[in-house]
Design an enzyme around this catalytic site. Sequence first.
Site, short mmCIF file in Angstrom:
data_model
loop_
_atom_site.label_atom_id
_atom_site.label_comp_id
_atom_site.label_asym_id
_atom_site.label_seq_id
_atom_site.Cartn_x
_atom_site.Cartn_y
_atom_site.Cartn_z
N GLU A 120 1.39 -10.64 -9.46
CA GLU A 120 0.49 -9.56 -9.02
C GLU A 120 1.25 -8.49 -8.26
O GLU A 120 2.19 -8.81 -7.54
CB GLU A 120 -0.58 -10.14 -8.08
CG GLU A 120 -1.38 -11.24 -8.70
CD GLU A 120 -2.44 -11.79 -7.74
OE1 GLU A 120 -2.63 -11.21 -6.66
OE2 GLU A 120 -3.06 -12.79 -8.12
N LYS A 122 2.00 -6.24 -5.18
CA LYS A 122 1.68 -6.40 -3.76
C LYS A 122 1.25 -5.05 -3.22
O LYS A 122 2.06 -4.13 -3.08
CB LYS A 122 2.92 -6.92 -3.00
CG LYS A 122 2.61 -7.26 -1.56
CD LYS A 122 3.75 -8.08 -0.96
CE LYS A 122 3.42 -8.60 0.42
NZ LYS A 122 3.13 -7.56 1.39
N ASP A 124 0.10 -2.20 -0.79
CA ASP A 124 0.47 -1.87 0.58
C ASP A 124 -0.75 -1.33 1.33
O ASP A 124 -0.97 -0.13 1.41
CB ASP A 124 1.60 -0.84 0.56
CG ASP A 124 2.42 -0.92 1.83
OD1 ASP A 124 2.17 -1.84 2.63
OD2 ASP A 124 3.30 -0.07 2.00
N TYR A 235 -8.01 -9.94 -4.69
CA TYR A 235 -6.93 -10.73 -5.29
C TYR A 235 -7.05 -12.23 -5.09
O TYR A 235 -6.18 -12.97 -5.52
CB TYR A 235 -5.55 -10.24 -4.86
CG TYR A 235 -5.32 -10.08 -3.38
CD1 TYR A 235 -5.39 -11.15 -2.51
CD2 TYR A 235 -4.99 -8.83 -2.85
CE1 TYR A 235 -5.17 -11.00 -1.16
CE2 TYR A 235 -4.77 -8.65 -1.49
CZ TYR A 235 -4.85 -9.74 -0.66
OH TYR A 235 -4.63 -9.59 0.67
N LYS A 320 9.89 -8.59 -2.11
CA LYS A 320 9.86 -7.25 -1.53
C LYS A 320 10.94 -6.38 -2.16
O LYS A 320 12.10 -6.74 -2.15
CB LYS A 320 10.10 -7.33 -0.01
CG LYS A 320 8.95 -7.91 0.77
CD LYS A 320 7.89 -6.86 1.00
CE LYS A 320 6.95 -7.16 2.13
NZ LYS A 320 7.44 -7.01 3.47
N CYS A 414 6.57 35.76 10.63
CA CYS A 414 6.18 35.19 9.35
C CYS A 414 7.20 35.57 8.28
O CYS A 414 7.54 36.75 8.15
CB CYS A 414 4.80 35.73 8.98
SG CYS A 414 4.33 35.37 7.28
N CYS A 417 5.42 38.29 5.77
CA CYS A 417 5.01 39.66 6.13
C CYS A 417 5.70 40.19 7.37
O CYS A 417 5.57 41.36 7.70
CB CYS A 417 3.50 39.72 6.30
SG CYS A 417 2.93 38.84 7.77
N CYS A 432 0.95 32.31 10.98
CA CYS A 432 1.14 33.76 10.92
C CYS A 432 -0.11 34.39 11.50
O CYS A 432 -1.23 33.94 11.22
CB CYS A 432 1.32 34.18 9.45
SG CYS A 432 1.23 35.97 9.24
N CYS A 437 -2.03 38.75 5.68
CA CYS A 437 -0.71 38.33 5.18
C CYS A 437 -0.78 38.08 3.67
O CYS A 437 -1.68 37.37 3.20
CB CYS A 437 -0.27 37.07 5.90
SG CYS A 437 1.27 36.40 5.26
S1 IVH Z 1 -2.29 -13.17 -1.35
C1 IVH Z 1 -2.44 -16.96 0.44
N1 IVH Z 1 -2.01 -11.17 -3.03
O1 IVH Z 1 0.39 -9.10 1.59
C2 IVH Z 1 -1.95 -15.64 0.05
N2 IVH Z 1 -1.63 -10.79 -0.71
O2 IVH Z 1 2.55 -10.26 3.11
C3 IVH Z 1 -2.45 -14.56 0.89
N3 IVH Z 1 -1.06 -8.46 -0.18
O3 IVH Z 1 -1.64 -10.43 4.14
C4 IVH Z 1 -2.28 -13.25 0.37
N4 IVH Z 1 -1.17 -7.70 -2.25
O4 IVH Z 1 -2.34 -8.20 3.03
C5 IVH Z 1 -1.94 -11.58 -1.74
N5 IVH Z 1 -1.82 -9.49 -4.60
C6 IVH Z 1 -1.77 -9.90 -3.34
C7 IVH Z 1 -1.44 -9.02 -2.29
C8 IVH Z 1 -1.37 -9.50 -0.98
C9 IVH Z 1 -0.95 -7.39 -0.97
C10 IVH Z 1 -0.83 -8.46 1.27
C11 IVH Z 1 -1.87 -9.16 2.11
C12 IVH Z 1 -1.14 -10.24 2.84
C13 IVH Z 1 0.26 -9.69 2.85
C14 IVH Z 1 1.27 -10.80 3.03
#
Ligand code: IVH
Length: 675
Positions: A120, A122, A124, A235, A320, A414, A417, A432, A437
């Site tokens: 999946e 991740k 942000d 998720y 990461k 500015c 102008c 300005c 302008c």
């Molecule tokens: S699962 C038991 N799935 O990442 C697993 N977390 O670094 C719990 N996050 O606190 C999380 N995308 O805020 C999961 N596809 C994803 C995610 C995800 C982002 C975040 C989440 C978690 C943090 C952990």
Amino acid sequence: MNLFNDEREELLKEAEKLRQEIRHHEYLYYVLDAPEITDAEYDRLNIRLREIEAAYPDAVPNDSPTQRVGGYANPQFTEVKHLKPLLSLSNAFSAEELRAFDTRVKEGLPQNSKIEYVMEPKIDGLACSLIYKDGVLVQAATRGDGVTGENVTANVRTIRAVPLKLKLAEGEKPPALLDVRGEVYMPRKAFALLNGQRTEHGESEFANPRNAAAGSLRQLDPKVTANRNLSFFAYLIADGTTDTQWGNVELLRHYGFQTCQDITLVQNINEAIKFIQDFNEKRQNLPYDTDGAVLKLNAVYEQKILGATGKDPRWAIAFKYPPEQAETTLESIEWSVGRTGVLTPTAVLTPVKLSGSTVSRATLHNEDFIKAKDIRIGDKVIINKAAEIIPEVLRVVADKRNGTETEVVIPNTCPECGWKAERQGTEAAIRCTNPHCPALGREGLIHFASRDAMNIDGCGPAVLNQLIDSKKIRDAADLYTLTREDILELDRMGAKSADNLITAIQNSKQNELDKLLFALGIRHVGARGAHLLAVHFGSMEKLTQATTKELAEIEDIGATIAESIVTWFANPANLDLLERLQAAGVNMQYVQKQTDNTHPFFGKTLVFTGTMPTLGRSEAQQMAIDVGAKCSNSVSKKTDYVIAGAEAGSKLTKAQELGVKVIDETEFLRLLKNK
Ligand code: IVH
């Protein structure tokens, strides 16, 4: 039963039907990103529903789509204990670490277990737990320390991608309890919009979409959150309802949640690593920020065998990606003036490769940013980039200074102008002070024609700059007086592009009022504000007469916007502009022009080609648009009529090949009069 009860019953039934329709369209728009109706049609459904609900306030359910933004600002958030702890994830930064994780998983499971992983993105943002009782959202909480979080229900309810009620199949019973875990995030576009607004208001910008999402979710007033365009990806289901993570993701989709499109089931760690490599390319272009990928063991039974160490499950890990950064030299700083007169500094850099593109410019935001980071000309700087977001100077590499670096000179005039430029009040922005302008006009026009405003295709900065420099136009109203000849005089402008531009300008006259209101660039009136105003007043004329008090009373408008609108309409120059736009035929009503939908041209696509005996091209296009037709310059299967004049060439041939109906001017006029 008496007459009144009958009427009540009828209307309540209609309201319930409207709720279902609105939910369906919200799902199409916010979850599937595939709307089927226009904003105006969606508004009409909501207006009707609100009308009925206002008549029977005792019969408004809490999960009605009108009740997303409700209640008052909280003095503070209360704490809630999670039903099950919200776990975190341990991190991996290399393929080796991923293989080590895979080995640990295998060692922890019976010998011939079939190991599959769900891969999946991740996201942000920030983790939330949503509790549904009997299919209805009753509580939303932030992660907090994993055991207790903050109750942010009122704010999460404003997120349209979060269903207030689970989507169920006909006759399907909702689960008694469902604990959905997912990520609240701010899409990149919403982030750019929010930071743009903050700069305009002289407020500090959010550093990234994650911070912006956190700040927006933790607003004490849900009305503020509602304006921040947050979204939500589901998720996980705590205590998985099906036997697999994959099945749970499908179940979440079934219940109407948004889940990432890119979620993939893989058979082994090599495939998992391949996903991570491929996804790194893909994620640059996603409409939201990701900082990695998550591997989850698919089988829930095996997840349970493995359990957790402290806060991290042993059955999942996050990979990461390294932050995308590069080092380069800051060669100089350019100050440019935006459409509200704000001077913005841009770093001119020695070109450097960064996440797939060459970067030669980066934003420096404002004077405070430059000072806080002690940025000097000639410095080696570290820049970062998150796909569509403009690269930013993160920091200076002070160790690499050799003494030749020079201080940044903050302008007091500015660059456009030459008038005085200064900071006003507590604003971080330098503005300005010249109300006339030329930059204001130039940037204002670029905004006017832009996609979210009047959406005039082919009318970008390059074309507009030429039109302004050659004195063909001064303001937005002049756009509508342009002739084909005027446009043909521009550099690199062929006949085809000129025709397309004229058509696009003509078509824009039919835009709904909200587009025009946004396009006018009234300070503090963003796309959403413009929309609210258009719905409320229905016409430019009514809005022109509105008082500050009247405006401020509209939900989500507020005193600052109200004041700014009244000031704008009090300016004779602006009223003159509106008059000229109206004279050009630009639509100033919200409800689409009352066109007769039985007219033979209603909703049809017309293409004009060749020279007609009496009518000019744009004149004829306007006549067609007025009765509800769309005009295009190329013939396709979707074309309904080709109106061919003398010397019609390839378009006529194409129409004949495709079997599109071809008519002449006389027939066009006959049909137009609908005789
Ligand atoms: S699962 C038991 N799935 O990442 C697993 N977390 O670094 C719990 N996050 O606190 C999380 N995308 O805020 C999961 N596809 C994803 C995610 C995800 C982002 C975040 C989440 C978690 C943090 C952990």
